[in-house]
Scaffold this active site. Structure first.
Site, PDB file in Angstrom:
ATOM      1  N   THR A  93      -8.898  -1.804  -6.528  1.00 33.22           N
ATOM      2  CA  THR A  93      -7.692  -2.605  -6.325  1.00 33.22           C
ATOM      3  C   THR A  93      -6.772  -1.928  -5.324  1.00 33.22           C
ATOM      4  O   THR A  93      -6.809  -0.708  -5.151  1.00 33.22           O
ATOM      5  CB  THR A  93      -6.909  -2.805  -7.640  1.00 33.22           C
ATOM      6  OG1 THR A  93      -6.364  -1.547  -8.047  1.00 33.22           O
ATOM      7  CG2 THR A  93      -7.792  -3.368  -8.731  1.00 33.22           C
ATOM      8  N   CYS A 134      -0.436  -3.073   5.840  1.00 33.40           N
ATOM      9  CA  CYS A 134      -1.661  -2.277   5.804  1.00 33.40           C
ATOM     10  C   CYS A 134      -2.887  -3.180   5.751  1.00 33.40           C
ATOM     11  O   CYS A 134      -2.791  -4.355   5.425  1.00 33.40           O
ATOM     12  CB  CYS A 134      -1.668  -1.370   4.579  1.00 33.40           C
ATOM     13  SG  CYS A 134      -0.466  -0.048   4.626  1.00 33.40           S
ATOM     14  N   HIS A 152      -7.939   1.906   2.629  1.00 33.58           N
ATOM     15  CA  HIS A 152      -6.591   1.351   2.790  1.00 33.58           C
ATOM     16  C   HIS A 152      -5.927   2.182   3.878  1.00 33.58           C
ATOM     17  O   HIS A 152      -5.716   3.372   3.699  1.00 33.58           O
ATOM     18  CB  HIS A 152      -5.842   1.495   1.466  1.00 33.58           C
ATOM     19  CG  HIS A 152      -4.429   0.989   1.479  1.00 33.58           C
ATOM     20  ND1 HIS A 152      -3.831   0.518   0.340  1.00 33.58           N
ATOM     21  CD2 HIS A 152      -3.492   0.889   2.441  1.00 33.58           C
ATOM     22  CE1 HIS A 152      -2.582   0.149   0.608  1.00 33.58           C
ATOM     23  NE2 HIS A 152      -2.357   0.380   1.895  1.00 33.58           N
TER      24      HIS A 152
END
Length: 190
Positions: free
Chosen positions: A35, A41, A58
């Site tokens: 998650t 981003c 990420h």
């Protein structure tokens, strides 16, 4: 999985793994869900459907400083994040030609400022094209933050748009950690 994520989640085989800025995580456990929360981003979700392994990264900015001094930190950071994820998957048995990639994020949360989200999205798409990686979907750009859930073995992804973009912006912003004052043995009187 990055060293940070591996140590933090070593004993949590049945729980979600949250991937924050600068991290990546991989898994071959079908019960794991990766998650993250994204604003400007971008997260790349990759998997090899034959090796049954996948992962997520990420990244905050699309790159890093160029040799000519132009563009700032953005290009290298994205390249580094993408290469870490690809290499981690290859090290665990994935094959480059089978990788399937979904891209998420790249929103424009703050009007009137440089559109970093658009730069992130463009970088991620160009990276996949240059590396000849199979882009199979996702959701880039827009003006909302989003919460992403990704099941790395099946390739299933779920996206929920966030109603209050300030929360998404705050969730992906790092606060600098103050450095401790050096110990000099001096005495301070009040």
């Amino acid at each position: 999985m990055s060293a940070v994520a591996a140590s933090r989640y070593a004993d949590l085989a049945k729980r979600p793994i949250h991937v924050v800025q600068g991290e990546h995580a991989i898994s071959d456990d079908p019960d794991i869900v990766l998650t993250t929360i994204l604003g400007s981003c971008v997260a790349a979700c990759m998997r090899d459907p034959v090796a049954r392994i996948g992962g997520m990264n990420h990244f905050l900015l699309p790159g890093g400083p160029k040799a000519d001094g132009a563009d700032g930190e953005s290009v290298r950071y994205g390249v580094h994040a993408m290469e870490l994820l690809v290499n981690a998957l290859l090290a665990r048995g994935a094959r480059r030609e089978r990788l399937e990639v979904k891209l998420f994020g790249g929103g424009r949360l703050v009007k009137g400022l440089t559109d970093v989200g658009a730069s992130n999205a463009r970088f991620a798409e160009e990276f996949l094209a240059a590396e000849k990686l199979n882009h199979v979907g996702g959701s880039l750009r827009g003006d909302s933050g989003r919460r992403i859930q990704y099941w790395p073995v099946s390739g299933r992804a779920r996206q929920v748009f966030l109603g209050d973009d300030r929360k998404a912006f705050e969730a992906e912003t790092f606060l600098p950690v103050p450095k401790p004052a050096p110990q000099t043995g001096a005495l301070e009187l009040f």
